[in-house]
Scaffold this active site. Sequence first.
Site, PDB file in Angstrom:
ATOM      1  N   CYS A 101      19.112  29.289 -15.764  1.00  0.00           N
ATOM      2  CA  CYS A 101      18.977  27.932 -15.238  1.00  0.00           C
ATOM      3  C   CYS A 101      19.789  26.889 -16.005  1.00  0.00           C
ATOM      4  O   CYS A 101      20.090  25.822 -15.462  1.00  0.00           O
ATOM      5  CB  CYS A 101      17.500  27.520 -15.254  1.00  0.00           C
ATOM      6  SG  CYS A 101      16.459  28.457 -14.118  1.00  0.00           S
ATOM      7  N   HIS A 118      13.634  30.719  -9.700  1.00  0.00           N
ATOM      8  CA  HIS A 118      12.952  29.975 -10.747  1.00  0.00           C
ATOM      9  C   HIS A 118      12.553  28.582 -10.265  1.00  0.00           C
ATOM     10  O   HIS A 118      13.120  28.044  -9.313  1.00  0.00           O
ATOM     11  CB  HIS A 118      13.840  29.874 -11.981  1.00  0.00           C
ATOM     12  CG  HIS A 118      14.178  31.207 -12.585  1.00  0.00           C
ATOM     13  ND1 HIS A 118      14.805  31.359 -13.796  1.00  0.00           N
ATOM     14  CD2 HIS A 118      13.967  32.475 -12.139  1.00  0.00           C
ATOM     15  CE1 HIS A 118      14.962  32.637 -14.073  1.00  0.00           C
ATOM     16  NE2 HIS A 118      14.466  33.333 -13.070  1.00  0.00           N
ATOM     17  N   CYS A 158      15.462  29.020 -18.932  1.00  0.00           N
ATOM     18  CA  CYS A 158      16.115  30.259 -19.348  1.00  0.00           C
ATOM     19  C   CYS A 158      17.634  30.138 -19.192  1.00  0.00           C
ATOM     20  O   CYS A 158      18.152  29.152 -18.660  1.00  0.00           O
ATOM     21  CB  CYS A 158      15.580  31.434 -18.536  1.00  0.00           C
ATOM     22  SG  CYS A 158      16.094  31.396 -16.797  1.00  0.00           S
ATOM     23  N   GLU A 199      13.031  25.645 -11.600  1.00  0.00           N
ATOM     24  CA  GLU A 199      14.134  24.687 -11.673  1.00  0.00           C
ATOM     25  C   GLU A 199      15.104  24.884 -10.509  1.00  0.00           C
ATOM     26  O   GLU A 199      15.645  23.914  -9.955  1.00  0.00           O
ATOM     27  CB  GLU A 199      14.894  24.840 -12.995  1.00  0.00           C
ATOM     28  CG  GLU A 199      14.012  24.684 -14.233  1.00  0.00           C
ATOM     29  CD  GLU A 199      13.542  26.012 -14.791  1.00  0.00           C
ATOM     30  OE1 GLU A 199      13.612  26.216 -16.007  1.00  0.00           O
ATOM     31  OE2 GLU A 199      13.078  26.858 -13.981  1.00  0.00           O
ATOM     32  N   HIS A 234       0.842  -1.188   0.000  1.00  0.00           N
ATOM     33  CA  HIS A 234       0.000   0.000   0.000  1.00  0.00           C
ATOM     34  C   HIS A 234       0.887   1.251   0.000  1.00  0.00           C
ATOM     35  O   HIS A 234       2.071   1.187   0.320  1.00  0.00           O
ATOM     36  CB  HIS A 234      -0.896   0.014   1.234  1.00  0.00           C
ATOM     37  CG  HIS A 234      -1.860  -1.134   1.286  1.00  0.00           C
ATOM     38  ND1 HIS A 234      -2.849  -1.220   2.237  1.00  0.00           N
ATOM     39  CD2 HIS A 234      -2.001  -2.229   0.510  1.00  0.00           C
ATOM     40  CE1 HIS A 234      -3.540  -2.327   2.049  1.00  0.00           C
ATOM     41  NE2 HIS A 234      -3.048  -2.956   1.008  1.00  0.00           N
TER      42      HIS A 234
END
Length: 522
Positions: free
Chosen positions: A427, A396, A424, A398, A101
């Site tokens: 990053c 950001h 961008c 990331e 589970h």
Amino acid sequence: METADAVKKNHDLNPSCATSCKCSEYRDIKEAGTLTNTEVLGHGPRLSKANLFTLLSLWMELFPREEKEVVNKNVFTRGTGLVVVRDQKVVGLHCSGSELHAGQVAVIRHGPKLASSELYFSRKPCATCLKMLINVGVSRISFWPGDPEMSLSVGVNGMDSISQEAVLDAIASEKLKSNSRPHIGVAVQPLALGLQQFVMETSLGCDFVERMSGDNPGLDTRDLFCRQRRQNISTFSQEFLILPEQHHRDILAKIGLENFCMEPYFSNLRQKMTDLVEVLASVAASLPVLQHGFYWKDSQPTASESSQPPGVSQETARHCTIQARLLAYRTEDPKIGVGAVIWAEGKSAGCDGTGRLYLVGCGYNAYPVGSEYGEYPQMDTKQEDRQRRKYRYIIHAEQNALSFRCDEIRQEENTMLFVTKCPCDECIPLIQGAGIKQIYTTDLDSGKDKGDITYLRFNGLRGVQKFIWQKSTLTRFASEHAGPHLANGSGSMRKHDRQSEQDVQCNKRARSAMPEDHTPVC
């Protein structure tokens, strides 16, 4: 709107944070941010923490399995999704395995680290899981108040086909709850005003849908989005909502939530559950199952890229990207929300339903930890005063996913970043330096210079496989009449891809006129 006396009465009836509870830990409008101590909402409506974690747990229950395995040999056990939260950050995304589970998986994966953690289940966990989680010292267990893990809704005959084991488990679970230290209850909240419409509009206008529109000028993306959303609502409602209403009342009573059976609490609960299902349906509709998928950006990968492992299946890539899109609705960026999730692929299968995949980290764009929202500039690129722009202050998605990762990045394993926008230039060095081997995203902004933020380095990123949301391999091959198939694990179009393309052609023939305004009618 409920009166203060009604809210207090409901809180007293269910001290474990009922759906209409206004206690300090579950405030919706003035709440502490997951990453910052924000006191007010940002650019628009946001998902509360409780609703975000609940949605992630519901989505994890539907995690695609490489093999169509039976979740559990016991026909009365339902597969369950689980989100583990520690220090207000997601540190685990799990789902039931073939033998274990979700709660048991969490104990194996986290062990004593579960102490003081908060757990969000897609269903009320069974007594076997509860006793271990209580024993390890979790601080809160929240669950979706539908059919529990040990199902009380097996078969078409409703309550007549309840197993004795399931009834006994519900009694034992309630006794464990009443004698436990952790808070155990329901954390579903009303949505912020306008959030449903906001999610629909931003999902329809997101980069993934925009890319599809650019690749298929004749495609009615609004109609496609609305059809996919309606289909999602139907699927998710069958999975998570219980009909008829009397059946739901009976189950709530069996699992110790008799207070929710009374009005107006029952109707409020059902409405909140329905609203969240519709939000999930809208977000999932932003990556419709059609001709598009995640394929290599470059048809001729470099030697280092081609030697890396193949990408995950389309179903898994889509699922993880939708996780990132859900996270984006907790953004503190006043202009646009971005979400990121990092998964790694181990050498062997784990104990849960994610197979060899395990979570490394996740995040969304926000201001630095401990800051107040109003302490930093909010303006976007249209603001003339450069000192009042946000870009030098926003962390950001990331960056947050890497900063607050819950596991290390191992160079010998395949680590994958799923992000809702093209990374961008700020990053790119972090992604490469961290050892990320694959990126799943869009390249809508690739090569663009927007002044305060640039996307010039993404195309030149080497040593990292870039899987971009674009037309499927065979569709592009047919349209371009040349060029090799792009790799995506299998390199061939799946059956559902072909069927989806047939559906699009039928839709074009039968398409009716859509409204002129920008509000999706779904």
